[in-house]
Write a protein that holds these residues in place. Structure first.
Motif, PDB file in Angstrom:
ATOM      1  N   MET B   1       0.849  -1.203   0.000  1.00  0.00           N
ATOM      2  CA  MET B   1       0.000   0.000   0.000  1.00  0.00           C
ATOM      3  C   MET B   1       0.883   1.252   0.000  1.00  0.00           C
ATOM      4  SD  MET B   1      -3.236  -0.965   0.193  1.00  0.00           S
ATOM      5  CE  MET B   1      -4.381   0.091   1.060  1.00  0.00           C
ATOM      6  N   THR B   2       0.362   2.271  -0.629  1.00  0.00           N
ATOM      7  CA  THR B   2       1.037   3.564  -0.587  1.00  0.00           C
ATOM      8  C   THR B   2       0.229   4.485   0.331  1.00  0.00           C
ATOM      9  OG1 THR B   2       1.799   3.263  -2.849  1.00  0.00           O
ATOM     10  CG2 THR B   2       1.860   5.506  -1.983  1.00  0.00           C
ATOM     11  N   HIS B   3       0.938   5.233   1.176  1.00  0.00           N
ATOM     12  CA  HIS B   3       0.276   6.170   2.085  1.00  0.00           C
ATOM     13  C   HIS B   3       0.429   7.564   1.475  1.00  0.00           C
ATOM     14  CE1 HIS B   3       0.043   3.106   5.365  1.00  0.00           C
ATOM     15  NE2 HIS B   3       0.987   2.585   4.596  1.00  0.00           N
ATOM     16  N   PHE B   4      -0.675   8.126   1.035  1.00  0.00           N
ATOM     17  CA  PHE B   4      -0.647   9.436   0.379  1.00  0.00           C
ATOM     18  C   PHE B   4      -0.945  10.508   1.425  1.00  0.00           C
ATOM     19  CE2 PHE B   4      -1.657   6.438  -2.968  1.00  0.00           C
ATOM     20  CZ  PHE B   4      -0.884   6.870  -4.041  1.00  0.00           C
ATOM     21  N   LEU B   5       0.026  11.369   1.653  1.00  0.00           N
ATOM     22  CA  LEU B   5      -0.193  12.511   2.552  1.00  0.00           C
ATOM     23  C   LEU B   5      -0.688  13.674   1.690  1.00  0.00           C
ATOM     24  CD1 LEU B   5       0.143  14.018   5.310  1.00  0.00           C
ATOM     25  CD2 LEU B   5       2.478  14.534   4.580  1.00  0.00           C
ATOM     26  N   ILE B   6      -1.863  14.175   2.042  1.00  0.00           N
ATOM     27  CA  ILE B   6      -2.527  15.184   1.212  1.00  0.00           C
ATOM     28  C   ILE B   6      -2.820  16.431   2.021  1.00  0.00           C
ATOM     29  CG2 ILE B   6      -4.806  15.669   0.166  1.00  0.00           C
ATOM     30  CD1 ILE B   6      -4.710  12.804  -0.941  1.00  0.00           C
ATOM     31  N   GLN B   7      -2.519  17.578   1.429  1.00  0.00           N
ATOM     32  CA  GLN B   7      -2.962  18.850   2.008  1.00  0.00           C
ATOM     33  C   GLN B   7      -3.895  19.489   0.977  1.00  0.00           C
ATOM     34  OE1 GLN B   7       0.024  21.523   3.820  1.00  0.00           O
ATOM     35  NE2 GLN B   7      -1.036  23.206   2.786  1.00  0.00           N
ATOM     36  N   TYR B   8      -5.111  19.795   1.407  1.00  0.00           N
ATOM     37  CA  TYR B   8      -6.165  20.178   0.478  1.00  0.00           C
ATOM     38  C   TYR B   8      -6.874  21.424   0.982  1.00  0.00           C
ATOM     39  CZ  TYR B   8     -10.795  19.507  -1.792  1.00  0.00           C
ATOM     40  OH  TYR B   8     -11.972  19.648  -2.477  1.00  0.00           O
ATOM     41  N   ARG B   9      -7.083  22.407   0.081  1.00  0.00           N
ATOM     42  CA  ARG B   9      -7.827  23.615   0.464  1.00  0.00           C
ATOM     43  C   ARG B   9      -9.269  23.455   0.016  1.00  0.00           C
ATOM     44  NH1 ARG B   9      -6.837  28.235   2.784  1.00  0.00           N
ATOM     45  NH2 ARG B   9      -4.594  27.833   2.820  1.00  0.00           N
ATOM     46  N   LEU B  59      -6.695   5.640  -5.581  1.00  0.00           N
ATOM     47  CA  LEU B  59      -6.986   6.771  -4.696  1.00  0.00           C
ATOM     48  C   LEU B  59      -7.934   7.756  -5.383  1.00  0.00           C
ATOM     49  CD1 LEU B  59      -6.403   8.547  -2.152  1.00  0.00           C
ATOM     50  CD2 LEU B  59      -4.468   9.483  -3.415  1.00  0.00           C
ATOM     51  N   LYS B  60      -7.654   8.047  -6.665  1.00  0.00           N
ATOM     52  CA  LYS B  60      -8.512   8.985  -7.399  1.00  0.00           C
ATOM     53  C   LYS B  60      -9.932   8.446  -7.520  1.00  0.00           C
ATOM     54  CE  LYS B  60      -5.353  11.589 -10.337  1.00  0.00           C
ATOM     55  NZ  LYS B  60      -5.035  11.957 -11.723  1.00  0.00           N
ATOM     56  N   ARG B  61     -10.044   7.143  -7.540  1.00  0.00           N
ATOM     57  CA  ARG B  61     -11.365   6.536  -7.663  1.00  0.00           C
ATOM     58  C   ARG B  61     -12.140   6.642  -6.344  1.00  0.00           C
ATOM     59  NH1 ARG B  61     -13.680   2.374 -11.090  1.00  0.00           N
ATOM     60  NH2 ARG B  61     -15.867   2.442 -10.507  1.00  0.00           N
ATOM     61  N   THR B  62     -11.468   6.372  -5.230  1.00  0.00           N
ATOM     62  CA  THR B  62     -12.198   6.381  -3.950  1.00  0.00           C
ATOM     63  C   THR B  62     -12.311   7.776  -3.340  1.00  0.00           C
ATOM     64  OG1 THR B  62     -10.191   5.867  -2.685  1.00  0.00           O
ATOM     65  CG2 THR B  62     -11.563   4.000  -3.348  1.00  0.00           C
ATOM     66  N   HIS B  63     -11.406   8.686  -3.702  1.00  0.00           N
ATOM     67  CA  HIS B  63     -11.425  10.028  -3.123  1.00  0.00           C
ATOM     68  C   HIS B  63     -11.270  11.086  -4.218  1.00  0.00           C
ATOM     69  CE1 HIS B  63     -10.833   7.639   0.507  1.00  0.00           C
ATOM     70  NE2 HIS B  63     -11.290   8.680   1.174  1.00  0.00           N
ATOM     71  N   ALA B  64     -12.201  11.058  -5.165  1.00  0.00           N
ATOM     72  CA  ALA B  64     -12.125  11.939  -6.335  1.00  0.00           C
ATOM     73  C   ALA B  64     -12.155  13.421  -5.958  1.00  0.00           C
ATOM     74  CB  ALA B  64     -13.275  11.616  -7.276  1.00  0.00           C
ATOM     75  N   ARG B  65     -12.767  13.751  -4.829  1.00  0.00           N
ATOM     76  CA  ARG B  65     -12.929  15.168  -4.481  1.00  0.00           C
ATOM     77  C   ARG B  65     -11.602  15.902  -4.329  1.00  0.00           C
ATOM     78  NH1 ARG B  65     -12.758  14.880   1.655  1.00  0.00           N
ATOM     79  NH2 ARG B  65     -13.012  17.118   1.803  1.00  0.00           N
ATOM     80  N   TYR B  66     -10.532  15.181  -4.029  1.00  0.00           N
ATOM     81  CA  TYR B  66      -9.238  15.848  -3.863  1.00  0.00           C
ATOM     82  C   TYR B  66      -8.575  16.191  -5.205  1.00  0.00           C
ATOM     83  CZ  TYR B  66      -9.447  14.359   1.007  1.00  0.00           C
ATOM     84  OH  TYR B  66      -9.828  14.170   2.300  1.00  0.00           O
ATOM     85  N   PHE B  67      -9.120  15.641  -6.286  1.00  0.00           N
ATOM     86  CA  PHE B  67      -8.453  15.790  -7.581  1.00  0.00           C
ATOM     87  C   PHE B  67      -9.392  16.449  -8.580  1.00  0.00           C
ATOM     88  CE2 PHE B  67      -6.817  12.144  -5.340  1.00  0.00           C
ATOM     89  CZ  PHE B  67      -5.453  12.380  -5.357  1.00  0.00           C
ATOM     90  N   ASN B  68      -9.017  17.641  -9.027  1.00  0.00           N
ATOM     91  CA  ASN B  68      -9.846  18.334 -10.007  1.00  0.00           C
ATOM     92  C   ASN B  68      -9.993  17.477 -11.257  1.00  0.00           C
ATOM     93  OD1 ASN B  68     -10.451  20.627  -8.565  1.00  0.00           O
ATOM     94  ND2 ASN B  68      -8.562  21.661  -9.162  1.00  0.00           N
ATOM     95  N   GLY B  69     -11.192  17.351 -11.702  1.00  0.00           N
ATOM     96  CA  GLY B  69     -11.438  16.615 -12.949  1.00  0.00           C
ATOM     97  C   GLY B  69     -11.629  15.125 -12.767  1.00  0.00           C
ATOM     98  N   ALA B  70     -11.353  14.598 -11.568  1.00  0.00           N
ATOM     99  CA  ALA B  70     -11.430  13.140 -11.389  1.00  0.00           C
ATOM    100  C   ALA B  70     -12.862  12.627 -11.526  1.00  0.00           C
ATOM    101  CB  ALA B  70     -10.851  12.736 -10.036  1.00  0.00           C
ATOM    102  N   ILE B  71     -13.826  13.430 -11.058  1.00  0.00           N
ATOM    103  CA  ILE B  71     -15.224  12.987 -11.178  1.00  0.00           C
ATOM    104  C   ILE B  71     -15.615  12.985 -12.660  1.00  0.00           C
ATOM    105  CG2 ILE B  71     -17.628  13.491 -10.559  1.00  0.00           C
ATOM    106  CD1 ILE B  71     -16.558  14.791  -7.972  1.00  0.00           C
TER     107      ILE B  71
END
Lengths: 275, 102
Positions: B1-9, B59-71
């Motif tokens: 598994m990869t642990h993605f540390l994210i900072q999101y506004r 990650l983009k699939r389960t948490h699309a909100r963090y990535f513009n355009g993923a939805i």
């Protein structure tokens, strides 16, 4: 750290104003980190079941901001939520999960398969010292704002894990709702319908040049607020449509995909107005 | 598994930082999460989170909100599978929308 200690931290966080104490943040982090233990056990179980291969699966510990927001939010009973009682400090999400061999269902993208998958996953986790309860949140009528999914609440060594199982459509809906919460505030989940949704916008485009800047700003705010409420209401209504569709056919239709896209464009565009 | 540390506004829907850690460095990721939370503790608009996932695509699939355009990517994939044309640009006003007045 005793339960009493945990609830004391929660109480201080609930009462905190804008600026949090660094000591409280550190204490909260210590409490959150304990949950890595149940996440490790869950990830090991998933690897064992070969569910990670090919599945869209992730785990997370709840952020400090959302923990604090949840502590501060009034509860239906009126009693404050205790930090030690929070059910989703540790969370996992599976979207349309499947595995390659035949001991678990191949897919979970319709309601029957989703239920079947949840029961199988529960049984597998219980073989690995988890105690698991399935919580069905797929009736949009029962939800506060339209969220639908099948949840498993898993307990192990005194720690709790919330596992969200979502079909593709349940997930796309939830992702839109979450993004909306980021942009417009998470209160939309609890907001009432607009008090007067049929009210006409006060000004036509022809009147635009006859009002001062303040009047224009008020007009834009009025339009945007009304439009946002309508989008939130549409989102709830869409959740009911998805439920009907999922209950009647095994696969989503193109028409519904179009509705989702249209709704996403609406709030994307509305958000661009404020900038 | 990869642990993605994210900072999101949140208010801007912007991913401000993303770092990847493997399982052996998961504790280091958690230390860094706390450091960032303390750094931004006066700013409730900033969300700091670690999400463990198989890879970035998952990650983009389960948490699309963090990535513009993923939805949009997901809806487009849906449309493609259904044999429909790709969706219009997300920045364009939807048809029938009123003028924003600016």
């Amino acid at each position: 750290m005793s339960k009493k200690d945990i609830d004391r931290i929660g109480e201080r966080l609930r009462r905190s104003e804008q600026l949090l104490s660094i000591d409280d943040l550190r204490a909260l982090d210590q409490f959150r980190r304990r949950h890595e233990q149940i996440l490790d056990a869950f990830r090991a179980a998933m690897a064992d079941l070969q569910l990670i291969e090919g599945a869209n699966f992730s785990t997370r510990i709840k952020t400090s901001n959302t923990i604090i927001e949840k502590l501060k939010r009034p509860t239906p009973s009126g009693n404050p939520l205790r930090l030690s009682s929070m059910r989703d400090i540790a969370g996992a999400r599976l979207v349309r999960a499947w595995r390659r061999d035949s001991s678990l269902p191949v897919a979970s993208d319709d309601l029957a398969q989703q239920s079947n998958f949840a029961e199988c996953l529960r049984a597998e986790l219980e073989k690995r010292e988890f105690r698991v309860k399935v919580i069905d949140k797929r009736s949009s009528g029962a939800a506060t704002f339209g969220y639908r999914a099948l949840h498993l609440e898993a307990l192990r060594s005194g720690l709790r894990l919330e596992i969200q199982l979502r079909t593709t459509l349940q997930d796309v809906w939830a992702q839109i709702a979450e993004k909306l919460g980021d942009l417009w505030g998470r209160d939309h989940r609890y907001a009432e319908d607009p008090a007067d949704p049929d009210r006409e916008v006060r000004m036509s485009h022809g009147d635009w040049h006859e009002v001062d800047q303040e009047g224009r700003a008020e007009f834009v705010t009025d339009v945007v607020t009304k439009a946002r409420r309508e989008v939130v209401r549409s989102l709830r209504s869409l959740s009911t449509s998805i439920q009907t569709l999922e209950e009647s056919t095994p696969k989503a239709t193109d028409e519904l995909t179009g509705e989702l896209l249209s709704l996403y464009e609406q709030f994307d565009w509305l958000d661009s107005i404020k900038e | 598994m990869t642990h993605f540390l994210i900072q999101y506004r949140r208010s801007k829907g912007e991913l401000e930082l993303m770092r990847e850690y493997d399982d052996a460095h998961a504790d280091e990721a958690a230390d860094e999460r706390l450091r960032l939370e303390i750094e931004h503790h006066a700013d409730r608009d900033v969300e700091v989170v670690i999400i463990a996932s198989k890879d970035l695509a998952s990650l983009k699939r389960t948490h699309a909100r963090y990535f513009n355009g993923a939805i949009h990517e997901r809806i487009d994939a849906y449309r493609k599978a259904a044999g429909l044309p790709a969706s219009p640009s997300p920045s364009a006003p939807p048809s029938g929308s009123p003028a924003p007045g600016k």
